[in-house]
Design a protein around this motif. Structure first.
Motif, PDB file in Angstrom:
ATOM      1  N   GLU A  39       0.823  -1.200   0.000  1.00 52.27           N
ATOM      2  CA  GLU A  39       0.000   0.000   0.000  1.00 52.27           C
ATOM      3  C   GLU A  39       0.859   1.252   0.000  1.00 52.27           C
ATOM      4  O   GLU A  39       1.957   1.272   0.564  1.00 52.27           O
ATOM      5  CB  GLU A  39      -0.905   0.009   1.242  1.00 52.27           C
ATOM      6  CG  GLU A  39      -1.832  -1.188   1.349  1.00 52.27           C
ATOM      7  CD  GLU A  39      -2.662  -1.167   2.617  1.00 52.27           C
ATOM      8  OE1 GLU A  39      -2.372  -0.307   3.492  1.00 52.27           O
ATOM      9  OE2 GLU A  39      -3.577  -2.001   2.748  1.00 52.27           O
ATOM     10  N   ASP A  40       0.346   2.300  -0.636  1.00 47.02           N
ATOM     11  CA  ASP A  40       0.993   3.605  -0.569  1.00 47.02           C
ATOM     12  C   ASP A  40       0.763   4.215   0.809  1.00 47.02           C
ATOM     13  O   ASP A  40      -0.250   3.946   1.468  1.00 47.02           O
ATOM     14  CB  ASP A  40       0.426   4.539  -1.634  1.00 47.02           C
ATOM     15  CG  ASP A  40       0.715   4.047  -3.048  1.00 47.02           C
ATOM     16  OD1 ASP A  40       1.811   3.518  -3.272  1.00 47.02           O
ATOM     17  OD2 ASP A  40      -0.175   4.197  -3.913  1.00 47.02           O
ATOM     18  N   SER A  41       1.707   5.029   1.257  1.00 51.41           N
ATOM     19  CA  SER A  41       1.572   5.715   2.526  1.00 51.41           C
ATOM     20  C   SER A  41       0.776   7.007   2.362  1.00 51.41           C
ATOM     21  O   SER A  41       0.555   7.477   1.242  1.00 51.41           O
ATOM     22  CB  SER A  41       2.954   6.027   3.108  1.00 51.41           C
ATOM     23  OG  SER A  41       3.582   4.846   3.544  1.00 51.41           O
ATOM     24  N   PRO A  42       0.359   7.620   3.464  1.00 49.98           N
ATOM     25  CA  PRO A  42      -0.403   8.874   3.385  1.00 49.98           C
ATOM     26  C   PRO A  42       0.433   9.996   2.773  1.00 49.98           C
ATOM     27  O   PRO A  42       1.671   9.911   2.729  1.00 49.98           O
ATOM     28  CB  PRO A  42      -0.724   9.176   4.856  1.00 49.98           C
ATOM     29  CG  PRO A  42      -0.491   7.917   5.593  1.00 49.98           C
ATOM     30  CD  PRO A  42       0.538   7.152   4.846  1.00 49.98           C
ATOM     31  N   PRO A  43      -0.202  11.045   2.305  1.00 51.78           N
ATOM     32  CA  PRO A  43       0.538  12.201   1.790  1.00 51.78           C
ATOM     33  C   PRO A  43       1.523  12.719   2.842  1.00 51.78           C
ATOM     34  O   PRO A  43       1.222  12.747   4.031  1.00 51.78           O
ATOM     35  CB  PRO A  43      -0.572  13.233   1.506  1.00 51.78           C
ATOM     36  CG  PRO A  43      -1.800  12.403   1.288  1.00 51.78           C
ATOM     37  CD  PRO A  43      -1.665  11.219   2.200  1.00 51.78           C
ATOM     38  N   ALA A  45       4.461  11.295   3.354  1.00 51.26           N
ATOM     39  CA  ALA A  45       5.366  10.215   3.740  1.00 51.26           C
ATOM     40  C   ALA A  45       6.308   9.834   2.608  1.00 51.26           C
ATOM     41  O   ALA A  45       6.949   8.780   2.664  1.00 51.26           O
ATOM     42  CB  ALA A  45       4.556   8.994   4.176  1.00 51.26           C
ATOM     43  N   LEU A 105       5.576  11.946  10.872  1.00 55.23           N
ATOM     44  CA  LEU A 105       4.164  12.329  10.928  1.00 55.23           C
ATOM     45  C   LEU A 105       3.621  12.014  12.319  1.00 55.23           C
ATOM     46  O   LEU A 105       4.235  12.361  13.318  1.00 55.23           O
ATOM     47  CB  LEU A 105       3.389  11.609   9.811  1.00 55.23           C
ATOM     48  CG  LEU A 105       3.887  11.845   8.375  1.00 55.23           C
ATOM     49  CD1 LEU A 105       3.088  11.022   7.383  1.00 55.23           C
ATOM     50  CD2 LEU A 105       3.810  13.320   8.023  1.00 55.23           C
ATOM     51  N   ASP A 106       2.460  11.344  12.384  1.00 51.48           N
ATOM     52  CA  ASP A 106       1.926  10.902  13.673  1.00 51.48           C
ATOM     53  C   ASP A 106       2.179   9.413  13.900  1.00 51.48           C
ATOM     54  O   ASP A 106       1.607   8.813  14.807  1.00 51.48           O
ATOM     55  CB  ASP A 106       0.422  11.177  13.743  1.00 51.48           C
ATOM     56  CG  ASP A 106      -0.374  10.358  12.723  1.00 51.48           C
ATOM     57  OD1 ASP A 106       0.241   9.831  11.757  1.00 51.48           O
ATOM     58  OD2 ASP A 106      -1.605  10.241  12.881  1.00 51.48           O
ATOM     59  N   MET A 107       3.055   8.840  13.056  1.00 49.66           N
ATOM     60  CA  MET A 107       3.262   7.389  13.096  1.00 49.66           C
ATOM     61  C   MET A 107       4.195   6.963  14.226  1.00 49.66           C
ATOM     62  O   MET A 107       4.018   5.904  14.835  1.00 49.66           O
ATOM     63  CB  MET A 107       3.842   6.914  11.756  1.00 49.66           C
ATOM     64  CG  MET A 107       3.010   7.295  10.553  1.00 49.66           C
ATOM     65  SD  MET A 107       1.341   6.598  10.601  1.00 49.66           S
ATOM     66  CE  MET A 107       1.715   4.896  10.205  1.00 49.66           C
ATOM     67  N   HIS A 129       1.808   4.039  14.497  1.00 49.66           N
ATOM     68  CA  HIS A 129       2.314   2.793  13.914  1.00 49.66           C
ATOM     69  C   HIS A 129       3.189   2.086  14.943  1.00 49.66           C
ATOM     70  O   HIS A 129       4.204   2.629  15.387  1.00 49.66           O
ATOM     71  CB  HIS A 129       3.127   3.089  12.653  1.00 49.66           C
ATOM     72  CG  HIS A 129       3.798   1.883  12.055  1.00 49.66           C
ATOM     73  ND1 HIS A 129       3.099   0.802  11.576  1.00 49.66           N
ATOM     74  CD2 HIS A 129       5.110   1.592  11.873  1.00 49.66           C
ATOM     75  CE1 HIS A 129       3.946  -0.109  11.118  1.00 49.66           C
ATOM     76  NE2 HIS A 129       5.172   0.356  11.295  1.00 49.66           N
TER      77      HIS A 129
END
Length: 268
Positions: A39-43, A45, A105-107, A129
């Motif tokens: 999967e692609d990561s969020p914008p 990333a 990010l918030d990961m 994450h």
């Protein structure tokens, strides 16, 4: 299917990812080899990709850091309650920081460091994450192993940083190897190998091992997809195994832990 939710205990190998020149090419290779749904990561990333097994995070694929020349590699990450605190311990124990701790990010919060023998690894502090959600099954990591040119120095370093306890399993002469656990009588979570007892390159590095259902098929598939089989297939008390160099140069191990020969050694 072994799964995990929430933060991993500090000092546990909690995540693996590879840094390559062409993440899209790696996406095709590993998706075919391990059956990953990527999967692609969020914008925000970058080009970082998340490899999934049955809806759970198994590994990551990302581009090399801009402006930082480096080979293509698989990186092992260790869980930390506080990345900043572990960074201080690494420096105090004689290691070095390749990057300072930073937020993703918030990961989570992370950094990359090196032990005194030169082996590079990552540290991950969980936020959104928590690391691997699946392990010890086909297409997921199952073992993380330090190959080191200074066995005793490496053991002392990681004991000081993460509090690891070691169990010697080699013969003490021709094969010097230990497993490490988080407590004196805890479950083994990785291994340390004295690379000076092995032929060839004695450099220090962390090697990520992925579990497969059939080593011979996995090695043949990797070769067909453009990888180089460096060793194997070889039988051992731990499983039938091989080491692969991916098409972009990154090295990793594969092992079928259900196909074993003899019993594992009990130590010297």
């Amino acid at each position: 299917m072994p799964t995990h939710d929430g933060s991993w205990p500090q000092g546990t190998p909690c995540w693996v990812d590879c840094q390559v020149d062409d993440p899209a090419r790696a996406r095709e290779f590993y998706g075919e080899l391990f059956g990953w749904e990527i999967e692609d990561s969020p914008p925000g990333a970058g080009e970082y990709l998340m490899a999934m097994r049955a809806g759970r995070a198994a590994a990551g694929i990302g581009p090399k850091p801009e402006g930082m020349p480096m080979p293509s590699v698989w990186t092992t990450y260790f869980a930390a309650d506080s990345a900043d605190d572990i960074a201080k311990k690494i420096v105090a124990a004689g290691g070095s920081l390749i990057t300072e701790p930073f937020d993703v990010l918030d990961m989570g919060r992370m950094f990359v460091g090196a032990d005194p023998t030169g082996a590079v690894f990552g540290v991950w502090e969980t936020k959104a994450h928590s690391g691997a959600g699946v392990y010890n099954e086909h297409g997921a990591y199952c073992w993380n192993e330090l190959n080191t040119g200074d066995y005793k120095q490496a053991q002392e370093f990681y004991a000081n940083v993460f509090g690891w306890h070691y169990t010697e399993t080699g013969d003490g002469h021709n094969f010097v190897y230990s497993t490490f656990s988080l407590t004196h009588d805890g479950r083994e979570v990785g291994g340390v190998n004295d690379a000076t007892k092995m032929p060839g390159d004695n450099s220090s590095y962390w090697l990520a091992w992925f579990q497969v259902d059939n080593t011979d098929i996995a090695l043949a598939t990797a070769r067909d997809l453009g990888a180089t089989v460096m060793t194997g297939p070889d039988d051992s008390p731990y499983g039938r195994m091989g080491v692969v160099q991916g098409p972009q140069g990154e090295i990793f191990g594969i092992i079928d832990t259900m196909t074993r020969v003899d019993e594992p050694p009990t130590g010297s």
